[in-house]
Design a protein around this motif. Structure first.
Motif, short mmCIF file in Angstrom:
data_model
loop_
_atom_site.label_atom_id
_atom_site.label_comp_id
_atom_site.label_asym_id
_atom_site.label_seq_id
_atom_site.Cartn_x
_atom_site.Cartn_y
_atom_site.Cartn_z
N ALA A 197 53.49 41.15 35.79
CA ALA A 197 51.88 40.10 34.60
C ALA A 197 51.13 39.97 35.80
CB ALA A 197 53.12 39.03 35.02
N PHE A 198 51.15 40.14 37.39
CA PHE A 198 50.00 39.58 38.35
C PHE A 198 48.74 40.71 38.19
CE2 PHE A 198 48.84 39.89 42.40
CZ PHE A 198 47.81 38.51 42.47
N GLY A 199 50.14 41.97 37.98
CA GLY A 199 49.32 43.31 38.08
C GLY A 199 48.33 43.61 37.59
N ALA A 200 48.48 43.33 35.88
CA ALA A 200 48.18 43.68 34.88
C ALA A 200 47.11 42.13 34.77
CB ALA A 200 49.34 43.05 33.97
N PHE A 201 47.07 40.58 35.30
CA PHE A 201 46.31 40.14 35.43
C PHE A 201 44.86 40.70 36.00
CE2 PHE A 201 44.03 36.48 37.75
CZ PHE A 201 43.98 36.10 36.94
N LEU A 202 45.33 40.95 37.39
CA LEU A 202 44.09 41.77 38.33
C LEU A 202 43.21 43.27 37.58
CD1 LEU A 202 46.03 41.90 41.74
CD2 LEU A 202 44.73 40.60 41.02
N VAL A 203 43.87 44.21 37.29
CA VAL A 203 43.28 44.47 36.25
C VAL A 203 42.73 44.22 35.17
CG1 VAL A 203 43.80 47.09 34.47
CG2 VAL A 203 45.45 46.74 36.65
N ALA A 204 42.87 43.37 34.48
CA ALA A 204 42.86 42.69 33.50
C ALA A 204 41.29 42.15 33.81
CB ALA A 204 43.36 42.44 32.81
N ILE A 205 41.18 41.74 35.16
CA ILE A 205 39.74 41.06 35.55
C ILE A 205 39.23 42.01 35.56
CG2 ILE A 205 39.21 40.23 37.80
CD1 ILE A 205 41.43 38.85 38.36
N VAL A 206 39.02 43.13 36.29
CA VAL A 206 38.46 44.66 36.56
C VAL A 206 37.82 44.75 34.50
CG1 VAL A 206 38.06 47.28 36.55
CG2 VAL A 206 39.59 45.19 38.75
N VAL A 207 39.12 44.98 33.83
CA VAL A 207 38.53 45.16 32.80
C VAL A 207 37.08 44.35 31.40
CG1 VAL A 207 39.25 45.77 30.38
CG2 VAL A 207 40.60 46.45 31.73
N GLY A 208 37.29 43.21 32.34
CA GLY A 208 36.45 42.09 31.68
C GLY A 208 35.38 41.87 32.30
N MET A 209 35.19 43.19 33.59
CA MET A 209 34.00 42.57 33.96
C MET A 209 33.33 44.01 33.69
SD MET A 209 35.23 41.61 38.14
CE MET A 209 33.96 41.58 38.35
N THR A 210 33.62 44.77 33.67
CA THR A 210 33.27 46.41 33.36
C THR A 210 33.63 47.03 31.67
OG1 THR A 210 35.43 47.49 33.54
CG2 THR A 210 34.28 47.13 35.41
N GLY A 248 49.75 38.77 31.59
CA GLY A 248 48.98 38.81 32.99
C GLY A 248 47.32 39.01 32.59
N SER A 249 47.19 39.55 31.20
CA SER A 249 46.04 41.25 30.57
C SER A 249 45.84 39.67 29.97
CB SER A 249 46.30 41.72 29.78
OG SER A 249 47.31 42.39 30.22
N ILE A 250 45.59 38.68 29.44
CA ILE A 250 44.73 37.54 28.57
C ILE A 250 43.75 37.09 28.81
CG2 ILE A 250 45.23 35.71 26.79
CD1 ILE A 250 46.88 37.50 25.16
N PRO A 251 44.34 36.06 30.81
CA PRO A 251 43.58 34.87 31.56
C PRO A 251 42.93 35.97 31.90
CG PRO A 251 46.41 34.97 32.04
CD PRO A 251 46.16 36.35 30.98
N GLY A 252 43.29 37.22 32.01
CA GLY A 252 42.59 38.14 33.14
C GLY A 252 41.68 38.93 32.75
N VAL A 253 41.55 38.79 31.68
CA VAL A 253 40.54 39.75 30.94
C VAL A 253 39.30 38.34 30.16
CG1 VAL A 253 39.42 40.15 28.49
CG2 VAL A 253 41.28 41.21 29.49
N TYR A 254 40.39 37.26 30.57
CA TYR A 254 38.88 35.89 29.84
C TYR A 254 38.52 35.22 31.34
CZ TYR A 254 37.39 31.63 29.28
OH TYR A 254 36.60 30.16 29.38
N LEU A 255 39.07 35.64 32.66
CA LEU A 255 38.96 35.32 33.38
C LEU A 255 37.49 36.61 34.02
CD1 LEU A 255 37.81 33.50 36.40
CD2 LEU A 255 40.06 34.56 37.41
N GLY A 256 37.23 37.72 34.02
CA GLY A 256 36.91 38.32 34.18
C GLY A 256 35.43 38.26 32.91
N SER A 257 35.46 37.72 32.28
CA SER A 257 34.45 38.13 31.11
C SER A 257 33.17 37.13 31.91
CB SER A 257 34.87 37.72 29.91
OG SER A 257 35.58 38.78 29.38
N LEU A 258 34.09 35.91 32.58
CA LEU A 258 33.15 35.10 32.91
C LEU A 258 32.50 35.10 34.01
CD1 LEU A 258 35.54 31.38 32.37
CD2 LEU A 258 33.74 32.22 30.64
N VAL A 259 33.01 35.65 34.84
CA VAL A 259 32.24 36.86 36.36
C VAL A 259 31.45 37.61 36.04
CG1 VAL A 259 33.97 35.07 37.39
CG2 VAL A 259 34.21 38.06 36.85
N SER A 260 31.28 38.24 35.10
CA SER A 260 30.78 39.83 34.86
C SER A 260 29.31 39.56 34.81
CB SER A 260 31.17 40.20 33.24
OG SER A 260 30.87 39.77 32.19
#
Length: 323
Positions: free
Chosen positions: A8-21, A236-248
């Motif tokens: 889940a933590f790995g998915a969180f990190l990947v999802a941050i990248v997805v949210g940013m890019t 992990g992905s749902i909060p990660g995508v949200y966070l990545g979108s905020l900083v994008s």
């Protein structure tokens, strides 16, 4: 339990990248599951696609509300992609069970990752060319009464080529889970060079929803779907995508895209079975060579070899919009 938390933590990190890019979900998530957590390739593809089917609609609703979607292109892409995505699952399963099918999917995934990395490099170069052209335009003095910006050009759908792009993309996604973002965006950019970046991303994201759902259904029925793996990915992905979108909006998109391309290349080489020593030497050589080539390309297009601070603030037309 520890394994699921780590995943889940790995998915969180990947999802941050997805949210940013706005891209890289399947291209990063599936290799992570295979190489780090030892999940069989077919299981990784199945679980990743099911998780993506839950997350994709969120961004597509935003683009539909903003009007940054070409529905004509979406329709023709889906006509080709939906049946081929489902068919890609059947092809993967028809290759056989056990080590044979896992090996074939692993190689197919490596090829898809290389294509995705190449596509990102092409997008970066097109963004460089566009940025150089805009700098030239900014030096010119507009005539009195001349509009500051032109309206977005009308893009007319080309049915047969668009359908073929959808079919090929759907087949790759169905077999490897890679391509619903990166590969399809590159194909659309090549087919419709006048399509604005935000419309490009919005159109791709909307067409990816039925594409990923079709592939996910196929993997649930005929693949190797594991609910525990998918649950960890979603956690992990749902909060990660949200966070990545905020900083994008504050992240330098060009830098993130180059880092993503580098990770895709590393993942692809790993799928081909390179040893750690060979992988490290290859990546180091690629990093040096690409850096030199990039500086030469910048000079060729009238830019400084190294980006200046003022240039870094300029939006990237071919990659600034996020999914």
């Amino acid at each position: 339990m520890d394994f699921d938390l780590a995943m889940a933590f790995g998915a969180f990190l990947v999802a941050i990248v997805v949210g940013m890019t706005g891209m890289g979900g399947g291209a990063l998530m599936t290799p992570m599951l295979v190489t780090i957590f030892g999940v069989p390739p077919l299981t990784a593809v199945s679980s990743d696609l099911v998780a993506a089917a839950v997350m994709k609609p969120v961004g597509s609703v935003v683009h539909l509300r903003r009007g940054t979607v070409n529905l004509d292109l979406v329709r023709w892409l889906c006509i080709g992609s939906i049946p081929c995505a489902f068919g890609g699952v059947l092809i993967a399963r028809a290759l056989g069970d056990g080590q044979d099918v896992q090996s074939v999917i692993k190689v197919a995934l490596g090829v898809a990752l290389l294509i995705a990395a190449t596509g990102l490099a092409v997008r970066g170069y097109l963004a460089l060319v566009d940025r150089a052209a805009h700098r030239v335009d900014d030096r010119r003095t507009a005539a009195p009464g001349e509009p500051a910006a032109m309206a977005a050009p009308h893009v007319k759908a080309r049915p047969i080529p668009t359908l073929i792009v959808g079919a090929v993309g759907g087949l790759v996604v169905g077999m490897s889970s890679v391509g619903s973002g990166s590969l399809m965006i590159v194909a659309l950019l090549a087919l419709y060079p006048m399509l604005r970046a935000n419309h490009l991303v919005g159109t791709d994201l909307v067409q990816a929803v039925p594409l990923v759902v079709a592939a996910a259904v196929g993997h649930i029925l005929f693949g190797d779907f594991h609910l525990d793996v998918t649950a960890a990915l979603l956690a992990g992905s749902i909060p990660g995508v949200y966070l990545g979108s905020l900083v994008s909006s504050r992240a330098p998109g060009g830098l993130v895209r180059r880092a993503l391309a580098f990770v895709l290349l590393a993942s692809a080489l790993n799928m081909f079975g390179l040893s750690n020593a060979a992988l490290g030497l290859t990546l180091a050589g690629v990093l040096v060579a690409v850096s030199l080539i990039w500086m030469l390309l910048r000079k060729r297009h009238g830019l400084t070899a190294v980006p200046t601070r003022g240039e870094a603030r300029e939006p990237e037309v071919a990659g600034s919009d996020r999914q």
